[in-house]
Scaffold this motif. Structure first.
Motif, PDB file in Angstrom:
ATOM      1  N   LEU A 123       0.845  -1.203   0.000  1.00  0.00           N
ATOM      2  CA  LEU A 123       0.000   0.000   0.000  1.00  0.00           C
ATOM      3  C   LEU A 123       0.873   1.243   0.000  1.00  0.00           C
ATOM      4  CD1 LEU A 123      -2.861   1.254   0.220  1.00  0.00           C
ATOM      5  CD2 LEU A 123      -2.553   1.189   2.713  1.00  0.00           C
ATOM      6  N   ARG A 124       1.923   1.238   0.784  1.00  0.00           N
ATOM      7  CA  ARG A 124       2.823   2.394   0.836  1.00  0.00           C
ATOM      8  C   ARG A 124       3.517   2.617  -0.504  1.00  0.00           C
ATOM      9  NH1 ARG A 124       3.809   4.368   5.950  1.00  0.00           N
ATOM     10  NH2 ARG A 124       3.475   2.996   7.756  1.00  0.00           N
ATOM     11  N   SER A 125       3.900   1.534  -1.182  1.00  0.00           N
ATOM     12  CA  SER A 125       4.629   1.666  -2.443  1.00  0.00           C
ATOM     13  C   SER A 125       3.709   1.962  -3.620  1.00  0.00           C
ATOM     14  CB  SER A 125       5.414   0.386  -2.732  1.00  0.00           C
ATOM     15  OG  SER A 125       4.535  -0.684  -3.055  1.00  0.00           O
ATOM     16  N   GLY A 126       2.413   1.724  -3.446  1.00  0.00           N
ATOM     17  CA  GLY A 126       1.471   1.952  -4.537  1.00  0.00           C
ATOM     18  C   GLY A 126       1.214   0.719  -5.377  1.00  0.00           C
ATOM     19  N   GLU A 127       1.740  -0.449  -4.972  1.00  0.00           N
ATOM     20  CA  GLU A 127       1.459  -1.687  -5.715  1.00  0.00           C
ATOM     21  C   GLU A 127      -0.002  -2.083  -5.566  1.00  0.00           C
ATOM     22  OE1 GLU A 127       4.604  -4.853  -5.448  1.00  0.00           O
ATOM     23  OE2 GLU A 127       5.468  -3.416  -4.032  1.00  0.00           O
ATOM     24  N   ILE A 128      -0.601  -1.764  -4.426  1.00  0.00           N
ATOM     25  CA  ILE A 128      -2.047  -1.911  -4.251  1.00  0.00           C
ATOM     26  C   ILE A 128      -2.596  -0.547  -3.833  1.00  0.00           C
ATOM     27  CG2 ILE A 128      -1.866  -4.349  -3.638  1.00  0.00           C
ATOM     28  CD1 ILE A 128      -2.328  -3.561  -0.727  1.00  0.00           C
ATOM     29  N   GLN A 129      -3.904  -0.370  -3.983  1.00  0.00           N
ATOM     30  CA  GLN A 129      -4.504   0.936  -3.711  1.00  0.00           C
ATOM     31  C   GLN A 129      -5.319   0.983  -2.434  1.00  0.00           C
ATOM     32  OE1 GLN A 129      -4.406  -0.244  -7.217  1.00  0.00           O
ATOM     33  NE2 GLN A 129      -2.527   0.878  -6.824  1.00  0.00           N
ATOM     34  N   ALA A 130      -5.603  -0.181  -1.832  1.00  0.00           N
ATOM     35  CA  ALA A 130      -6.405  -0.189  -0.607  1.00  0.00           C
ATOM     36  C   ALA A 130      -6.217  -1.518   0.104  1.00  0.00           C
ATOM     37  CB  ALA A 130      -7.878   0.041  -0.921  1.00  0.00           C
ATOM     38  N   LEU A 131      -6.537  -1.526   1.395  1.00  0.00           N
ATOM     39  CA  LEU A 131      -6.554  -2.750   2.196  1.00  0.00           C
ATOM     40  C   LEU A 131      -8.002  -3.149   2.441  1.00  0.00           C
ATOM     41  CD1 LEU A 131      -3.898  -1.923   4.963  1.00  0.00           C
ATOM     42  CD2 LEU A 131      -3.555  -3.276   2.885  1.00  0.00           C
ATOM     43  N   ASN A 132      -8.310  -4.409   2.212  1.00  0.00           N
ATOM     44  CA  ASN A 132      -9.658  -4.888   2.458  1.00  0.00           C
ATOM     45  C   ASN A 132     -10.007  -4.824   3.945  1.00  0.00           C
ATOM     46  OD1 ASN A 132     -12.111  -6.633   1.509  1.00  0.00           O
ATOM     47  ND2 ASN A 132     -11.278  -7.737   3.262  1.00  0.00           N
ATOM     48  N   ASP A 133      -9.058  -5.216   4.807  1.00  0.00           N
ATOM     49  CA  ASP A 133      -9.278  -5.238   6.252  1.00  0.00           C
ATOM     50  C   ASP A 133      -8.651  -4.014   6.912  1.00  0.00           C
ATOM     51  OD1 ASP A 133     -10.507  -7.640   5.827  1.00  0.00           O
ATOM     52  OD2 ASP A 133      -9.340  -8.743   7.319  1.00  0.00           O
ATOM     53  N   PRO A 134      -9.108  -3.660   8.101  1.00  0.00           N
ATOM     54  CA  PRO A 134      -8.465  -2.545   8.813  1.00  0.00           C
ATOM     55  C   PRO A 134      -6.986  -2.831   9.048  1.00  0.00           C
ATOM     56  CG  PRO A 134     -10.526  -3.152   9.875  1.00  0.00           C
ATOM     57  CD  PRO A 134     -10.252  -4.212   8.865  1.00  0.00           C
ATOM     58  N   PRO A 135      -6.138  -1.822   8.961  1.00  0.00           N
ATOM     59  CA  PRO A 135      -4.720  -2.034   9.252  1.00  0.00           C
ATOM     60  C   PRO A 135      -4.530  -2.333  10.732  1.00  0.00           C
ATOM     61  CG  PRO A 135      -5.177   0.298   8.992  1.00  0.00           C
ATOM     62  CD  PRO A 135      -6.433  -0.424   8.626  1.00  0.00           C
ATOM     63  N   PRO A 136      -3.454  -3.020  11.103  1.00  0.00           N
ATOM     64  CA  PRO A 136      -3.197  -3.267  12.529  1.00  0.00           C
ATOM     65  C   PRO A 136      -3.150  -1.961  13.304  1.00  0.00           C
ATOM     66  CG  PRO A 136      -1.689  -4.528  11.141  1.00  0.00           C
ATOM     67  CD  PRO A 136      -2.413  -3.587  10.235  1.00  0.00           C
ATOM     68  N   LEU A 137      -3.660  -1.987  14.529  1.00  0.00           N
ATOM     69  CA  LEU A 137      -3.710  -0.767  15.336  1.00  0.00           C
ATOM     70  C   LEU A 137      -2.345  -0.126  15.501  1.00  0.00           C
ATOM     71  CD1 LEU A 137      -6.240  -1.614  18.195  1.00  0.00           C
ATOM     72  CD2 LEU A 137      -6.457   0.158  16.452  1.00  0.00           C
ATOM     73  N   GLN A 138      -1.305  -0.986  15.643  1.00  0.00           N
ATOM     74  CA  GLN A 138       0.033  -0.429  15.875  1.00  0.00           C
ATOM     75  C   GLN A 138       0.592   0.267  14.640  1.00  0.00           C
ATOM     76  OE1 GLN A 138      -0.786  -3.634  15.880  1.00  0.00           O
ATOM     77  NE2 GLN A 138       0.766  -4.932  14.930  1.00  0.00           N
ATOM     78  N   LEU A 139      -0.023   0.034  13.474  1.00  0.00           N
ATOM     79  CA  LEU A 139       0.446   0.661  12.239  1.00  0.00           C
ATOM     80  C   LEU A 139      -0.477   1.772  11.755  1.00  0.00           C
ATOM     81  CD1 LEU A 139       1.582  -2.484  10.184  1.00  0.00           C
ATOM     82  CD2 LEU A 139       3.005  -0.932  11.513  1.00  0.00           C
TER      83      LEU A 139
ATOM     84  N   ARG B 134      -8.868   2.460  32.568  1.00  0.00           N
ATOM     85  CA  ARG B 134      -9.299   2.271  31.189  1.00  0.00           C
ATOM     86  C   ARG B 134      -8.721   3.328  30.252  1.00  0.00           C
ATOM     87  NH1 ARG B 134     -13.671   2.019  34.274  1.00  0.00           N
ATOM     88  NH2 ARG B 134     -14.565   3.926  33.412  1.00  0.00           N
ATOM     89  N   GLU B 135      -8.562   4.552  30.729  1.00  0.00           N
ATOM     90  CA  GLU B 135      -8.008   5.616  29.897  1.00  0.00           C
ATOM     91  C   GLU B 135      -6.552   5.314  29.545  1.00  0.00           C
ATOM     92  OE1 GLU B 135      -7.607   8.803  27.546  1.00  0.00           O
ATOM     93  OE2 GLU B 135      -9.502   8.158  28.454  1.00  0.00           O
ATOM     94  N   ASP B 136      -5.769   4.928  30.535  1.00  0.00           N
ATOM     95  CA  ASP B 136      -4.370   4.567  30.303  1.00  0.00           C
ATOM     96  C   ASP B 136      -4.283   3.364  29.368  1.00  0.00           C
ATOM     97  OD1 ASP B 136      -1.414   4.662  31.040  1.00  0.00           O
ATOM     98  OD2 ASP B 136      -1.929   2.654  31.757  1.00  0.00           O
ATOM     99  N   LEU B 137      -5.146   2.394  29.602  1.00  0.00           N
ATOM    100  CA  LEU B 137      -5.186   1.188  28.770  1.00  0.00           C
ATOM    101  C   LEU B 137      -5.475   1.540  27.312  1.00  0.00           C
ATOM    102  CD1 LEU B 137      -5.403  -1.972  28.525  1.00  0.00           C
ATOM    103  CD2 LEU B 137      -7.849  -1.674  29.006  1.00  0.00           C
ATOM    104  N   ASN B 138      -6.468   2.388  27.090  1.00  0.00           N
ATOM    105  CA  ASN B 138      -6.857   2.762  25.731  1.00  0.00           C
ATOM    106  C   ASN B 138      -5.726   3.477  25.005  1.00  0.00           C
ATOM    107  OD1 ASN B 138      -8.556   3.249  23.463  1.00  0.00           O
ATOM    108  ND2 ASN B 138      -9.038   5.270  24.265  1.00  0.00           N
ATOM    109  N   GLN B 139      -5.062   4.398  25.680  1.00  0.00           N
ATOM    110  CA  GLN B 139      -3.978   5.144  25.038  1.00  0.00           C
ATOM    111  C   GLN B 139      -2.806   4.228  24.687  1.00  0.00           C
ATOM    112  OE1 GLN B 139      -4.016   8.264  23.905  1.00  0.00           O
ATOM    113  NE2 GLN B 139      -6.151   8.420  24.601  1.00  0.00           N
ATOM    114  N   LYS B 140      -2.501   3.292  25.551  1.00  0.00           N
ATOM    115  CA  LYS B 140      -1.370   2.402  25.304  1.00  0.00           C
ATOM    116  C   LYS B 140      -1.660   1.387  24.201  1.00  0.00           C
ATOM    117  CE  LYS B 140       0.828   2.713  29.852  1.00  0.00           C
ATOM    118  NZ  LYS B 140       1.110   2.050  31.142  1.00  0.00           N
ATOM    119  N   VAL B 141      -2.899   0.931  24.126  1.00  0.00           N
ATOM    120  CA  VAL B 141      -3.229  -0.136  23.174  1.00  0.00           C
ATOM    121  C   VAL B 141      -3.686   0.407  21.828  1.00  0.00           C
ATOM    122  CG1 VAL B 141      -4.723  -2.136  22.751  1.00  0.00           C
ATOM    123  CG2 VAL B 141      -3.777  -1.741  25.037  1.00  0.00           C
ATOM    124  N   THR B 142      -4.497   1.467  21.833  1.00  0.00           N
ATOM    125  CA  THR B 142      -5.062   1.960  20.560  1.00  0.00           C
ATOM    126  C   THR B 142      -4.560   3.338  20.173  1.00  0.00           C
ATOM    127  OG1 THR B 142      -7.037   3.191  21.275  1.00  0.00           O
ATOM    128  CG2 THR B 142      -7.178   0.790  21.318  1.00  0.00           C
TER     129      THR B 142
END
Length: 576
Positions: free
Chosen positions: A244-260, A307-315
């Protein structure tokens, strides 16, 4: 010895033709050039069956490019129901009869006419074949087709979310009766060569590599600008993101990983649409197993989790920190007064002491926490550290997702952490909370909660339904069988910026709507790399060939000039 000039000329002519052919294929297109022909979408797995009515598979989301449904639904923010094959519909006052008026002169991809008989066949056959929408159509008493453009559905009893369930997921495609009637759904050859009424029709496939679909010029709706859509099988998400970054594909069918997701959204060539939806991550206790059969213990642990700390660290804040016992993106049903406990470890410690679980050798008791997927693992690791502060020793047990779902029914776990949809209708939440819910792996049962869920299904008055669901939220706040952690999670969609008409330009839908997607000319951002984008219509779906490069044309023409000069000299002089 004189060479055979005639034969040599023939060889050179063949070389010339070959070079011209290579020149016509070679090279890549500069960033920002327009292309209204091909769009390549990264698919996370191979497709073994396109008939999404039979079961979930990687074709779930893109299936709506080729199959149509009666109605569809926006993903947010209001979850509006939209026409598809049905132009409009009426619901009787008692909620027992649904009348759908269909588009006229709709054709299947093979040219056969679509009629109301196809709708009747599909719904009845789904029940017979125990398809994905069995739970929806089990409420149907009978179906009438008074004319080719009208379908009348009679329910056995009022089932308030019937229309929502029809519209929400792609599990209700209308199948061609003339190709499926009298066949075994499991072996029907059209499962791998789908024939629908959607804006794209099946072209060809190389299983394990790609599946291509071409524009349906007879489509009854808006004609797409993109001529071909290619689903490229990319099971490695890191490879998919790189392409996707290089332009070989134009979209991802599934959501990208949260960490990315954040880094992708920061890429000047990529857009990540993040519209809040009814996705919730939660911690569910096994309320049949000590000490988690103690309401005070479960409530104390709700105070112990930040929960606030958890959310910021994970998502990284992509999700919203949970505040209540249901999902706030379903605005009409959410009770903002039934608030989860605020983070208070001192109160958590005091409650655990009072409940008879003092700290001994630094620990009160252990908690075997089951998880399966990456986001849940990350959340579990944060929770482990948080609960350690109140003397709870968390052990994380990770299972493959399918195995987790199976093993949860044994109720050997102390608790499990999972993410899933609780909307857009609260009947989805019922699966997790009612005693008979198919996803209730907590052992939780409250007769009043069960009664309220049943009442919520028996009236089509949304205001009345809201009162039932808001009372449920107050009850489960006191019982605390489950702690929502973070939610309103987007079904994020990442695509190249030089394609417009995706979800960023319209309400997000529970379908892949390609009818508005088109290429735009765009200058690269300052300092940004300029990768190639999609291949042209002449390229192979693996993205290896791009548009014709001017450099290659120059090389080809130079070769032509050289060969012609040689041939001319060969005619006018003697060979040495």
């Amino acid at each position: 010895m004189r060479p055979n000039v005639k034969r040599l000329r023939l060889v050179l002519v063949r070389v010339l033709v070959l070079m011209l052919f290579v020149a016509s294929l070679g090279g890549t297109r500069a960033y920002g050039e327009t292309n209204t022909k091909d769009v390549i979408i990264g698919l996370p797995g191979d497709i073994k069956n396109f008939n999404i009515a039979m079961g979930f598979n990687p074709s779930w989301f893109p299936s709506t490019m080729y199959f149509s449904r009666l109605v569809t639904m926006d993903y947010g923010p209001d979850f509006a129901i939209r026409p598809d094959l049905a132009t409009d519909w009426q619901v009787s006052d008692d909620g027992l009869t649904y009348t759908f008026h269909l588009h006229k002169n709709v054709k299947w991809h093979d040219g056969k006419p679509f009629t109301s008989d196809d709708v009747k066949y599909t719904f009845e056959a789904t029940v017979q074949n125990k398809g994905m929408a069995l739970d929806i159509f089990s409420h149907v008493k009978s179906i009438d087709t008074p004319d080719p453009d009208t379908v009348v559905i009679h329910l056995k009893e009022t089932f308030a979310p019937f229309l929502v369930q029809l519209a929400m997921y792609p599990r209700t495609p209308i199948l061609p009766k003339h190709l499926y009637e009298g066949t075994d759904w499991a072996t029907n050859p059209y499962n791998m060569k789908p024939v629908g009424t959607g804006p794209y029709k099946f072209e060809k496939s190389v299983p394990g590599q790609y599946f291509s679909f071409v524009r349906n010029d007879d489509y009854f709706g808006k004609k797409p600008a993109v001529e071909r859509v290619i689903l490229k099988v990319l099971p490695d998400v890191n490879v998919a993101v790189a392409q996707l970054r290089s332009g070989e594909i134009q979209a991802l069918n599934d959501p990208p990983p949260l960490q990315l997701e954040k880094s992708l959204a920061a890429d000047p060539n990529i857009t990540v649409d993040e519209h809040p939806g009814p996705m919730v991550y939660f911690l569910s206790f096994n309320v049949t197993k000590p000490p988690y059969n103690n309401t005070a213990v479960r409530t104390a642990l709700a105070y112990a989790i930040n929960r606030e700390d958890l959310n910021q660290k994970v998502t990284q804040g992509i999700y919203k920190t949970a505040t209540g016992t249901y999902e706030p993106s379903v605005k009409w049903a959410f009770n903002d007064q039934a608030r989860l406990p605020d983070y208070d470890p001192k109160k958590a410690n005091a409650m655990l002491d009072a409940a008879g679980f003092p700290v001994k050798d630094g620990t009160r008791f252990g908690l075997d926490l089951w998880i399966s997927r990456a986001t849940e693992l990350n959340a579990a690791q944060v929770i482990k550290e948080q609960l350690k502060q109140v003397g709870v020793d968390v052990k994380i047990t990770q299972l493959e997702d399918g195995l987790l779902r199976k093993e949860l029914k044994s109720r050997k776990q102390d608790a499990y952490l999972y993410g899933n949809w609780w909307g857009p209708d609260p009947s989805e939440w019922e699966q997790y909370t009612a005693s008979t819910g198919t996803w209730n792996e907590t052992g939780y049962a409250n007769p009043r909660v069960d009664e309220l869920f049943k009442l919520g299904l028996k009236t089509v008055d949304q205001n009345q339904r809201a009162t039932y669901y808001k009372e449920i939220q107050e009850i489960v706040l006191k019982d605390m069988p489950r702690i929502p952690l973070f939610g309103s999670g987007p079904y994020s969609f990442a695509h190249r910026k030089d394609l417009e008409g995706w979800f960023s330009q319209q309400p997000v839908s529970y379908r892949m709507d390609m009818t508005g997607v088109h290429w735009v000319t765009q200058a690269a951002a300052p300092g940004a790399s300029q990768p190639p984008t999609a291949t042209t219509n002449d390229a192979s779906p693996d993205g290896t060939a791009g548009t014709r490069s001017p450099v290659m044309w120059v090389v080809g023409l130079a070769a032509v000039a050289g060969i012609l000069l040689f041939l001319r000299r060969g005619r006018g002089g003697k060979a040495s």
